[in-house]
Every structure is written in structure tokens, then in C-alpha cells.
Design a protein around this motif. Sequence first.
Motif, PDB file in Angstrom:
ATOM      1  N   MET A 136       0.845  -1.188   0.000  1.00  0.00           N
ATOM      2  CA  MET A 136       0.000   0.000   0.000  1.00  0.00           C
ATOM      3  C   MET A 136       0.881   1.239   0.000  1.00  0.00           C
ATOM      4  O   MET A 136       1.954   1.245   0.598  1.00  0.00           O
TER       5      MET A 136
ATOM      6  N   GLY B 297      -6.271  -0.285   1.583  1.00  0.00           N
ATOM      7  CA  GLY B 297      -7.147   0.272   0.560  1.00  0.00           C
ATOM      8  C   GLY B 297      -8.460  -0.465   0.431  1.00  0.00           C
ATOM      9  O   GLY B 297      -8.584  -1.646   0.823  1.00  0.00           O
ATOM     10  N   SER B 298      -9.446   0.187  -0.178  1.00  0.00           N
ATOM     11  CA  SER B 298     -10.769  -0.421  -0.322  1.00  0.00           C
ATOM     12  C   SER B 298     -10.732  -1.674  -1.197  1.00  0.00           C
ATOM     13  O   SER B 298     -11.473  -2.629  -0.961  1.00  0.00           O
TER      14      SER B 298
ATOM     15  N   LYS C 195      -4.861   4.335   4.829  1.00  0.00           N
ATOM     16  CA  LYS C 195      -6.131   5.006   4.576  1.00  0.00           C
ATOM     17  C   LYS C 195      -6.794   5.357   5.903  1.00  0.00           C
ATOM     18  O   LYS C 195      -6.849   4.515   6.809  1.00  0.00           O
ATOM     19  N   PRO C 196      -7.307   6.566   6.045  1.00  0.00           N
ATOM     20  CA  PRO C 196      -7.911   6.960   7.334  1.00  0.00           C
ATOM     21  C   PRO C 196      -9.052   6.062   7.783  1.00  0.00           C
ATOM     22  O   PRO C 196      -9.216   5.822   8.974  1.00  0.00           O
TER      23      PRO C 196
ATOM     24  N   THR D 276      -9.854   2.680   6.742  1.00  0.00           N
ATOM     25  CA  THR D 276      -9.660   1.231   6.909  1.00  0.00           C
ATOM     26  C   THR D 276      -8.186   0.814   6.949  1.00  0.00           C
ATOM     27  O   THR D 276      -7.890  -0.383   6.933  1.00  0.00           O
ATOM     28  N   TYR D 277      -7.274   1.722   6.977  1.00  0.00           N
ATOM     29  CA  TYR D 277      -5.823   1.509   6.966  1.00  0.00           C
ATOM     30  C   TYR D 277      -5.372   0.963   5.607  1.00  0.00           C
ATOM     31  O   TYR D 277      -4.570   1.581   4.925  1.00  0.00           O
TER      32      TYR D 277
ATOM     33  N   GLN E  97     -10.796   2.683  12.428  1.00  0.00           N
ATOM     34  CA  GLN E  97     -10.374   1.729  11.398  1.00  0.00           C
ATOM     35  C   GLN E  97     -10.765   0.309  11.792  1.00  0.00           C
ATOM     36  O   GLN E  97     -11.237  -0.468  10.950  1.00  0.00           O
TER      37      GLN E  97
ATOM     38  N   LYS F 205       0.125   4.328   1.262  1.00  0.00           N
ATOM     39  CA  LYS F 205       0.022   4.988   2.556  1.00  0.00           C
ATOM     40  C   LYS F 205      -1.246   4.522   3.263  1.00  0.00           C
ATOM     41  O   LYS F 205      -2.182   4.045   2.617  1.00  0.00           O
TER      42      LYS F 205
END
Length: 443
Positions: free
Chosen positions: A53, A63-64, A57-58, A60-61, A92, A55
Motif C-alpha cells: 500500500m 485500501g478499499s 487510509k484513514p 480502513t488503513y 479503522q 500509505k
Amino acid sequence: MDSKQKRSRAVVIHPALKRGPGDGRLPEARLEEAIGLAHAIDLDVVHGEVVPMPKPKPATYIGSGAVERMVPILENTEAELVVMDCHVTPIQQRNLEKAWNVKVIDRTGLILEIFGARARTREGMLQVELAHLNYQRSRLVRSWTHLERQRGGFGFMGGPGESQIEIDRRLIGDRITRLRKELEEVKRTRHLHRQARKRVPYPIVALVGYTNAGKSTLFNRVTSAEVLAQDQLFATLDPTMRSLQLPSGRMIILSDTVGFVSHLPHELVAAFHATLEEVLEADVVVHVRDVAHPDTLAQKADVEKVLKVELGLETEVEAGLIEALNKIDLLDDDNRAALQMEAARDDRLVALSAVTGQGTDTLLALIDERLSHSRITLEITLPISDGATIAWLYRKGEVLSRQDDDEAVAMLVRLDPADAGRFQQGQQEESDSEAGRYRRPRH
């Protein structure tokens, strides 16, 4: 964990950042360690995966797309738990649990669960509970509406058949206050024990190192003790002490401490500070390393970071700890020979195998030498009739020279600082009570 209880099926995910500073470890090695932590709490790991990844994601940490891709994997493996090998926020954690419909815990929660199941002494259990409550207090979001209690550990993973836990911040705060008071009592007791050891007095030698580096195996090898030693992360938690005679005849107390791990939760470092004070009090610190592990240098850096930052031993670390380069029996002939040559050129290194015993004599001799550096050299003159004190000096110290005449014995003796203090205090007290008389130092 109850042996009759069904093992929980778990999926372990290590999110690997594609950019940014790392700790020198390969993502695959980090995943393998996380799976080892899961096995340490008797989880049945049915799937493990590195998720690259850019960085965090706010929400879910990861990515979708990765979140969606894990859904069929969780369904097909019938997983009940996902271990995220990172620190996830309460939000998260809640979002991942909603997306996957399974319980989610992060690295901190997993390590706390292991410690909760492994602690055996009253102090260890108090420390783990305090760490757990400090961690849980920050997560009062009711993210898992059917979170349930489980026997053993501290309920991060949930268990069957019991009611929802209602956590109240005020009650947690009250319990934390009580635990801290109880730990202060334990700390005072430990201080009294430490003072008693100083009156003996024996130097303290502490073994530190990454978890599963072989500290307990080495401890058992040199002391003939029977401390639990397994090829498992955090096999032992509570510190153990045994007396040990070095080659010079000097007696020491050897301390086997809790193992460290990368990204050790701050809550645990703070809670176990009382236990780690044994390291602060040590006269010599031996860093036991697993040199057969591919991440041995990164593990070394993790241990030294805790020693310097959390325990304030920066001066000692920079001066150079004794490094016991363990598990050389697992190396091939060329690498073993190269490591032994490196150790021969550096008086801080000892290549050894705690399993076979190879090199342990060299380690004990090096500890002996380190302790000698801190000894105090005294010029002592005694009546030749004071055989008791002369014998005590031979037993407790290293007699460098001796000259006898008809009435007195002149000796040059090297003593540990505590023994030198005891001798001088005994001499002063006797001199004050009756000038010219000598007495045997107090035992």
C-alpha cells in the motif's frame, strides 16, 4: 487457553508501505513474525498475506480494493478473526469489522493477549492488566456489538456464549488507579529484595534480547535451571534469577528478563518498567542475539532502542554491551567460521550455541573480565593473626600481591565496590571502638 476449547481460525495481514522509511526488514519476514505471534496465542492461522500500500487510509488503513478482496478469502477459510500487523485506530478497527463481519485486532492487541495468557506471577498479571486497560480505554467506541468474554487472556478475541461487555471509562480509570497502587507495593517489595541482594552482595548480570533469541535456553545452560524454553515467541514473561559461579570463583546473580519485539506496545513497556528495572540495576548487561535469523541486525536495533529510549541506558549501549551471538549451530560452516573470526577480533562479541554449549565458557570468562574492570584495588595491612579477615579477602576478592613479616601481612587486593565498602566500614567501626584492632568484615 483451555485445551478443550476450539482454536480460533485467524487470517494475518501485514500492510507493507511501498514508500517511506523502513526498519530494514523484508515484508515477508514481518508477516512470518506476525504469524508466529498468532501461533503463540494458539490461533489457527488459515491464511497470511502481505498487502502492499502507498500509505495508510484513514477509514480502513488498507485500501478499499484490498478490503473487498479479503471478503471471499475470509468466507472460504471460515476465519473468525483478522490480525492486522500494524496499529489501527478504533475507527479503522470498527470499519474493518463491519466490512468483514469478523473480529479484528491489531498488533498491540495481539501482544497484550499473549502477555495476558502467559503471565504467571502476581506482578506479571497486574502489569498486563494495567497495560490492557490503558489500551482499551482509548477504544471505547463499542465497535463490536457482540464482543464477548473469553477465559484466558483479556478478551480481545472474544469467545462464545456470554453477554456483551459494557465498558465504562470511569470504572476503568478507578481500576487503573488501584492497579498502580498494587504495583507500587510490588515495586517496593522488589526494591527490598534488591537491597537484600546488595547486602549479600553479588553482582547482577542481566540477559536481554529479542523474543525467541534463546535467552532462557542460555540461562538454563549456564545455571542448570529448568526455566521454560521453547521455540516460540514470548515463551517466558516473568523474570527469573539464579546464582552462578564464574571461572574466577566470583558468585553472580544471573537474571533472565522478558524478551523484546519490534513495535513493542508502549503500554507494555510502561507497565513492565518495574520488571525491566532489573536491567537498570545490572552490573553487566548481555544482549543475546539470534544470529541465524535473517533479521538479526534489525532485531538488535529494536532491542537497543528500547534500552536507550525507554530505559535510559544510552551510555551503556553506546559503550558496547556484551553480545552473545547465539544459535551458531544453525549456521553453515562458512558463516559460522566467519562469525567466530569476527568475535575473536572484538572483545564485546562471543559466538556461541546455548543448545550445544559451545562458546558458553568464553561468555562466562568475558563476564568475569567485565566485572573485574569495576573492581576497586586496595592496599591492606592486617595482623598476621587475623586469619579470618585474610581468608575473607581471598574468598571475596582477587589478591594481586602479598608480603608477610613476623607481625603483619601487606596485601594488594581487588574487590567489588560493595565488598570494598563493607571491608572499609568494618575496619572503620573496629578502629572507632578499639584503635589498632582488626575485625572480620560483617557477612
